[in-house]
Motif scaffolding. Structure first.
Motif, PDB file in Angstrom:
ATOM      1  N   LEU A   5       6.932  -1.750   4.987  1.00  0.00           N
ATOM      2  CA  LEU A   5       8.371  -1.242   4.250  1.00  0.00           C
ATOM      3  C   LEU A   5       8.708   0.197   4.958  1.00  0.00           C
ATOM      4  CD1 LEU A   5       5.731  -0.948   0.526  1.00  0.00           C
ATOM      5  CD2 LEU A   5       7.527  -2.384   1.328  1.00  0.00           C
ATOM      6  N   VAL A   6       9.796   0.032   4.905  1.00  0.00           N
ATOM      7  CA  VAL A   6      10.725   0.992   6.488  1.00  0.00           C
ATOM      8  C   VAL A   6      10.941   1.888   5.213  1.00  0.00           C
ATOM      9  CG1 VAL A   6      11.885   1.536   7.956  1.00  0.00           C
ATOM     10  CG2 VAL A   6      10.089  -0.846   8.231  1.00  0.00           C
ATOM     11  N   VAL A  26      -0.162  -4.464   2.742  1.00  0.00           N
ATOM     12  CA  VAL A  26       1.063  -3.293   3.289  1.00  0.00           C
ATOM     13  C   VAL A  26       0.849  -1.733   4.624  1.00  0.00           C
ATOM     14  CG1 VAL A  26       2.687  -1.332   1.926  1.00  0.00           C
ATOM     15  CG2 VAL A  26       2.038  -3.433   0.358  1.00  0.00           C
ATOM     16  N   THR A  27       2.003  -1.796   4.738  1.00  0.00           N
ATOM     17  CA  THR A  27       2.491  -0.633   6.136  1.00  0.00           C
ATOM     18  C   THR A  27       3.273  -0.524   5.694  1.00  0.00           C
ATOM     19  OG1 THR A  27       0.728  -1.989   8.035  1.00  0.00           O
ATOM     20  CG2 THR A  27       2.364  -0.794   8.756  1.00  0.00           C
ATOM     21  N   ILE A  28       3.492   1.550   6.481  1.00  0.00           N
ATOM     22  CA  ILE A  28       4.783   2.616   5.784  1.00  0.00           C
ATOM     23  C   ILE A  28       5.729   2.460   7.036  1.00  0.00           C
ATOM     24  CG2 ILE A  28       5.492   4.154   4.847  1.00  0.00           C
ATOM     25  CD1 ILE A  28       3.522   3.312   2.040  1.00  0.00           C
ATOM     26  N   VAL A  29       6.452   2.945   6.814  1.00  0.00           N
ATOM     27  CA  VAL A  29       6.999   3.537   7.855  1.00  0.00           C
ATOM     28  C   VAL A  29       8.181   4.105   7.923  1.00  0.00           C
ATOM     29  CG1 VAL A  29       9.236   2.869   9.641  1.00  0.00           C
ATOM     30  CG2 VAL A  29       7.283   1.637  10.039  1.00  0.00           C
ATOM     31  N   ASN A  30       8.140   5.412   8.199  1.00  0.00           N
ATOM     32  CA  ASN A  30       8.912   6.267   7.116  1.00  0.00           C
ATOM     33  C   ASN A  30       9.523   7.656   8.375  1.00  0.00           C
ATOM     34  OD1 ASN A  30       9.749   8.792   5.350  1.00  0.00           O
ATOM     35  ND2 ASN A  30       9.984   6.464   3.952  1.00  0.00           N
ATOM     36  N   VAL A  45      -3.102   2.889   2.190  1.00  0.00           N
ATOM     37  CA  VAL A  45      -1.798   1.966   3.419  1.00  0.00           C
ATOM     38  C   VAL A  45      -1.944   2.842   5.010  1.00  0.00           C
ATOM     39  CG1 VAL A  45      -0.062   1.932   1.622  1.00  0.00           C
ATOM     40  CG2 VAL A  45       0.534   3.560   2.321  1.00  0.00           C
ATOM     41  N   PHE A  46      -1.245   1.571   5.488  1.00  0.00           N
ATOM     42  CA  PHE A  46      -1.111   2.783   7.139  1.00  0.00           C
ATOM     43  C   PHE A  46       0.301   3.008   7.390  1.00  0.00           C
ATOM     44  CE2 PHE A  46       0.242   0.999  11.736  1.00  0.00           C
ATOM     45  CZ  PHE A  46      -0.911   1.892  12.095  1.00  0.00           C
ATOM     46  N   ALA A  47       0.649   4.005   7.963  1.00  0.00           N
ATOM     47  CA  ALA A  47       1.514   4.739   8.209  1.00  0.00           C
ATOM     48  C   ALA A  47       1.874   5.454   9.217  1.00  0.00           C
ATOM     49  CB  ALA A  47       2.180   5.615   6.552  1.00  0.00           C
ATOM     50  N   ILE A  48       3.156   5.007   9.337  1.00  0.00           N
ATOM     51  CA  ILE A  48       3.796   5.906  10.421  1.00  0.00           C
ATOM     52  C   ILE A  48       4.860   6.406  10.421  1.00  0.00           C
ATOM     53  CG2 ILE A  48       4.783   4.809  13.235  1.00  0.00           C
ATOM     54  CD1 ILE A  48       2.114   4.160  13.794  1.00  0.00           C
ATOM     55  N   CYS A  49       4.484   7.508  11.343  1.00  0.00           N
ATOM     56  CA  CYS A  49       5.965   8.703  10.652  1.00  0.00           C
ATOM     57  C   CYS A  49       6.819   8.006  12.209  1.00  0.00           C
ATOM     58  CB  CYS A  49       5.100   9.572  10.950  1.00  0.00           C
ATOM     59  SG  CYS A  49       6.527  10.837  10.913  1.00  0.00           S
ATOM     60  N   VAL A  69       9.062  -7.321   6.218  1.00  0.00           N
ATOM     61  CA  VAL A  69       9.896  -6.629   6.000  1.00  0.00           C
ATOM     62  C   VAL A  69      11.255  -6.132   4.700  1.00  0.00           C
ATOM     63  CG1 VAL A  69      11.769  -6.908   7.543  1.00  0.00           C
ATOM     64  CG2 VAL A  69      11.156  -4.667   7.183  1.00  0.00           C
ATOM     65  N   ILE A  70      10.445  -4.896   3.890  1.00  0.00           N
ATOM     66  CA  ILE A  70      11.283  -4.206   3.171  1.00  0.00           C
ATOM     67  C   ILE A  70      11.752  -3.282   3.728  1.00  0.00           C
ATOM     68  CG2 ILE A  70      12.001  -3.494   0.972  1.00  0.00           C
ATOM     69  CD1 ILE A  70       9.279  -5.613   0.595  1.00  0.00           C
ATOM     70  N   ALA A  71      13.671  -2.758   3.671  1.00  0.00           N
ATOM     71  CA  ALA A  71      14.317  -1.678   4.541  1.00  0.00           C
ATOM     72  C   ALA A  71      14.388  -1.648   2.543  1.00  0.00           C
ATOM     73  CB  ALA A  71      15.576  -2.932   5.320  1.00  0.00           C
ATOM     74  N   LEU A  72      14.392  -0.462   2.822  1.00  0.00           N
ATOM     75  CA  LEU A  72      15.438   0.994   1.802  1.00  0.00           C
ATOM     76  C   LEU A  72      15.393   2.356   2.035  1.00  0.00           C
ATOM     77  CD1 LEU A  72      11.084   0.886   0.431  1.00  0.00           C
ATOM     78  CD2 LEU A  72      12.759  -0.982  -0.632  1.00  0.00           C
ATOM     79  N   THR A  73      16.231   1.864   3.030  1.00  0.00           N
ATOM     80  CA  THR A  73      16.946   3.003   3.390  1.00  0.00           C
ATOM     81  C   THR A  73      18.027   3.186   2.466  1.00  0.00           C
ATOM     82  OG1 THR A  73      18.459   2.820   4.411  1.00  0.00           O
ATOM     83  CG2 THR A  73      15.969   3.244   5.831  1.00  0.00           C
ATOM     84  N   GLY A  74      18.536   4.926   2.580  1.00  0.00           N
ATOM     85  CA  GLY A  74      19.417   4.887   1.412  1.00  0.00           C
ATOM     86  C   GLY A  74      21.152   4.502   2.697  1.00  0.00           C
ATOM     87  N   ASN A  75      20.949   3.991   3.435  1.00  0.00           N
ATOM     88  CA  ASN A  75      21.775   3.417   4.738  1.00  0.00           C
ATOM     89  C   ASN A  75      21.624   2.047   4.640  1.00  0.00           C
ATOM     90  OD1 ASN A  75      23.034   3.423   7.557  1.00  0.00           O
ATOM     91  ND2 ASN A  75      23.751   5.338   6.719  1.00  0.00           N
TER      92      ASN A  75
END
Length: 130
Positions: A5-6, A26-30, A45-49, A69-75
């Motif tokens: 999840l990005v 689940v892995t998160i990138v934010n 969950v594993f998270a990468i900043c 992969v799921i892209a969730l940004t506002g852009n």
């Protein structure tokens, strides 16, 4: 499934919790460090900043081992970049994206994003069916 999840914020939190409770890895990138720490602790969950549009950040998140992969940004541009890098560089089979501007849905599909979701379009379609 191994799902990356990005981006996102509230949607990210709810989706991470839902997917994790369904047994997915689940892995998160934010870019928000505090959000990453909170989600890592609360949802286990594993998270990468970092910036999910950068291939080095996606690599740090083990993107090559992901099923989706799921892209969730506002852009929309960022979401498209995330999906393209994921598919072309890391060979992630399934790419999904939030599309903020419904006019971009066809472009996303033409450029290889497997599933596009536009909340605005969903609401508009619902209103038309009333």
């Amino acid at each position: 499934m191994k799902i990356l999840l990005v981006g996102g914020h509230t949607k990210l939190s709810y989706l991470a919790k839902l997917l994790k409770s369904s047994g997915h890895d689940v892995t998160i990138v934010n870019a928000d460090k505090q959000l990453c720490e909170m989600l890592s602790d609360s949802h286990e969950v594993f998270a990468i900043c970092g910036d999910g549009t950068k291939s080095s950040v996606l690599e740090s998140a083990n993107a090559a081992k992901m099923d989706a992969v799921i892209a969730l940004t506002g852009n929309d541009a960022s979401n498209l970049i995330i999906c393209e890098i994921s598919k072309k560089q890391f060979n992630i089979k399934t790419t999904l994206s939030i599309v903020n501007n419904p006019q971009n849905i066809n472009m996303f599909k033409e450029l290889g994003v497997d599933k596009c979701i536009s909340e605005i379009q969903i609401f508009a379609d619902f209103i038309e069916q009333m």
